[in-house]
Design a protein around this motif. Structure first.
Motif, mmCIF file in Angstrom:
data_model
loop_
_atom_site.group_PDB
_atom_site.id
_atom_site.type_symbol
_atom_site.label_atom_id
_atom_site.label_comp_id
_atom_site.label_asym_id
_atom_site.label_seq_id
_atom_site.Cartn_x
_atom_site.Cartn_y
_atom_site.Cartn_z
ATOM 1 N N SER A 107 36.091 42.917 48.055
ATOM 2 C CA SER A 107 35.770 44.113 48.844
ATOM 3 C C SER A 107 34.573 44.882 48.314
ATOM 4 C CB SER A 107 36.979 45.057 48.895
ATOM 5 O OG SER A 107 38.062 44.435 49.507
ATOM 6 N N SER A 108 33.635 45.153 49.201
ATOM 7 C CA SER A 108 32.468 46.005 48.943
ATOM 8 C C SER A 108 31.542 45.493 47.859
ATOM 9 C CB SER A 108 32.907 47.431 48.595
ATOM 10 O OG SER A 108 33.717 47.974 49.599
ATOM 11 N N ALA A 109 31.676 44.238 47.441
ATOM 12 C CA ALA A 109 30.849 43.726 46.342
ATOM 13 C C ALA A 109 29.398 43.583 46.776
ATOM 14 C CB ALA A 109 31.376 42.380 45.861
ATOM 15 N N SER A 110 28.530 44.374 46.149
ATOM 16 C CA SER A 110 27.096 44.283 46.428
ATOM 17 C C SER A 110 26.285 44.048 45.163
ATOM 18 C CB SER A 110 26.611 45.573 47.097
ATOM 19 O OG SER A 110 26.675 46.656 46.170
ATOM 20 N N VAL A 127 37.809 47.218 37.784
ATOM 21 C CA VAL A 127 37.539 47.037 39.210
ATOM 22 C C VAL A 127 38.377 45.854 39.671
ATOM 23 C CG1 VAL A 127 35.248 48.075 39.201
ATOM 24 C CG2 VAL A 127 35.463 45.654 38.768
ATOM 25 N N ARG A 128 38.757 45.884 40.935
ATOM 26 C CA ARG A 128 39.632 44.852 41.492
ATOM 27 C C ARG A 128 38.950 44.138 42.660
ATOM 28 N NH1 ARG A 128 44.773 45.197 39.621
ATOM 29 N NH2 ARG A 128 45.384 47.119 38.596
ATOM 30 N N ASN A 129 39.451 42.959 42.964
ATOM 31 C CA ASN A 129 38.890 42.179 44.056
ATOM 32 C C ASN A 129 39.131 42.820 45.419
ATOM 33 O OD1 ASN A 129 41.743 41.400 43.753
ATOM 34 N ND2 ASN A 129 41.316 39.844 45.305
ATOM 35 N N ASN A 130 40.207 43.582 45.564
ATOM 36 C CA ASN A 130 40.569 44.112 46.876
ATOM 37 C C ASN A 130 40.163 45.574 47.075
ATOM 38 O OD1 ASN A 130 42.379 45.286 45.137
ATOM 39 N ND2 ASN A 130 44.214 44.614 46.227
ATOM 40 N N SER A 131 39.189 46.046 46.289
ATOM 41 C CA SER A 131 38.759 47.433 46.383
ATOM 42 C C SER A 131 37.312 47.582 45.941
ATOM 43 C CB SER A 131 39.657 48.311 45.498
ATOM 44 O OG SER A 131 39.173 49.630 45.460
ATOM 45 N N GLY A 133 28.896 39.306 43.482
ATOM 46 C CA GLY A 133 29.253 38.923 44.838
ATOM 47 C C GLY A 133 29.856 37.537 44.943
ATOM 48 N N ARG A 134 29.963 36.836 43.833
ATOM 49 C CA ARG A 134 30.519 35.475 43.859
ATOM 50 C C ARG A 134 32.010 35.531 44.190
ATOM 51 N NH1 ARG A 134 27.581 31.473 41.805
ATOM 52 N NH2 ARG A 134 29.441 30.381 41.113
ATOM 53 N N THR A 135 32.401 34.771 45.204
ATOM 54 C CA THR A 135 33.766 34.798 45.711
ATOM 55 C C THR A 135 34.233 33.374 45.972
ATOM 56 O OG1 THR A 135 33.202 36.884 46.806
ATOM 57 C CG2 THR A 135 35.254 35.849 47.489
ATOM 58 N N VAL A 136 35.531 33.119 45.815
ATOM 59 C CA VAL A 136 36.095 31.809 46.149
ATOM 60 C C VAL A 136 35.590 31.413 47.531
ATOM 61 C CG1 VAL A 136 38.256 30.616 46.685
ATOM 62 C CG2 VAL A 136 38.144 32.144 44.708
ATOM 63 N N PRO A 137 35.024 30.232 47.753
ATOM 64 C CA PRO A 137 35.117 29.010 46.967
ATOM 65 C C PRO A 137 33.954 28.774 45.996
ATOM 66 C CG PRO A 137 34.229 28.436 49.084
ATOM 67 C CD PRO A 137 34.452 29.944 49.082
ATOM 68 N N ASP A 138 33.108 29.787 45.697
ATOM 69 C CA ASP A 138 32.049 29.609 44.703
ATOM 70 C C ASP A 138 32.650 29.124 43.395
ATOM 71 O OD1 ASP A 138 30.162 30.578 46.508
ATOM 72 O OD2 ASP A 138 30.181 32.609 45.679
ATOM 73 N N SER A 139 31.817 28.490 42.564
ATOM 74 C CA SER A 139 32.286 28.067 41.242
ATOM 75 C C SER A 139 32.403 29.292 40.326
ATOM 76 C CB SER A 139 31.327 27.027 40.655
ATOM 77 O OG SER A 139 30.043 27.584 40.519
ATOM 78 N N ASP A 146 38.477 36.417 43.647
ATOM 79 C CA ASP A 146 39.346 35.998 44.739
ATOM 80 C C ASP A 146 38.981 36.816 45.971
ATOM 81 O OD1 ASP A 146 40.655 34.356 42.942
ATOM 82 O OD2 ASP A 146 42.475 35.579 42.823
ATOM 83 N N SER A 147 39.237 36.270 47.149
ATOM 84 C CA SER A 147 39.031 37.010 48.390
ATOM 85 C C SER A 147 40.153 38.007 48.571
ATOM 86 C CB SER A 147 39.014 36.053 49.574
ATOM 87 O OG SER A 147 37.844 35.298 49.561
#
Length: 190
Positions: free
Chosen positions: A109-112, A165-169, A94-100, A105-106
């Motif tokens: 999507s659906s990251a749990s 897996v991709r950031n946008n899906s 679930g780590r997403t920008v701006p996390d280190s 990248d934002s």
């Protein structure tokens, strides 16, 4: 976590072409790289990326008692995590920008990360040596062929199964990759 070994199971070093793109693309014995050739920044959070010749090297890439998963083992994971449409989100950190680092990248999507797999977007290295996809794609090798390829242009043949897996899906997908591409590796217990 992604594999980050620089040696085969038997202790032999894995080739490390570094910034030499020609040496990366022509390697047929097994090679690894750190994203953007920057071990200091990318080794710990993302692991190494390996060409398929390292994955299939008889000296063994994974530690004793572990192996690179087959296509069918990835399919089992996909089904366990809810099928192709949902599994990607359940496998992603679930780590997403701006996390280190490591981070997606934002939109992530659906990251749990319901499975605890914690897939991180380590990107890949093209057979020409360029890097792409950090923050956007987690792409993993399998040990399974998806077709055949031989001859002088065998590095161009897309014939090894990989999963990504991709950031946008929230989906997980499978597809063929050529053998000199650099992808991440997750090992599975025997």
């Amino acid at each position: 976590e992604n594999l980050r070994t620089t040696r085969y199971r038997n202790g032999q070093p894995i080739d490390h072409p570094g910034a030499d793109n020609l040496a990366w693309g022509s390697n047929r014995s097994g090679a690894y790289a750190w994203y953007n050739n920057d071990e200091y920044v990318f080794k710990r959070p993302y692991g190494a990326i390996y060409n398929w010749f390292a994955v299939s090297n008889p000296n063994g890439l994974c530690p004793a008692g572990w192996h690179v998963p087959s296509q069918s083992e990835w399919q089992i994971l996909q089904e366990f995590a809810g099928g192709a449409q949902a599994a990607g989100g359940k496998l992603k950190s679930g780590r997403t920008v701006p996390d280190s680092h490591p981070r997606w990248d934002s939109p992530n999507s659906s990251a749990s990360n319901e499975t605890g797999f914690s897939a991180v977007p380590s990107g890949s290295r093209h057979f020409a040596g360029t890097y792409q996809g950090l923050g956007q794609i987690a792409h993993f090798w399998t040990s399974s062929f998806s077709g055949t390829g031989a001859g002088p242009y065998d590095n161009m043949v897309f014939n090894i199964h990989g999963w990504f897996v991709r950031n946008n899906s929230g989906q997980i997908s499978t597809g063929g990759s050529n053998r000199t591409t650099g992808l991440a590796v997750r090992c599975v217990k025997d």
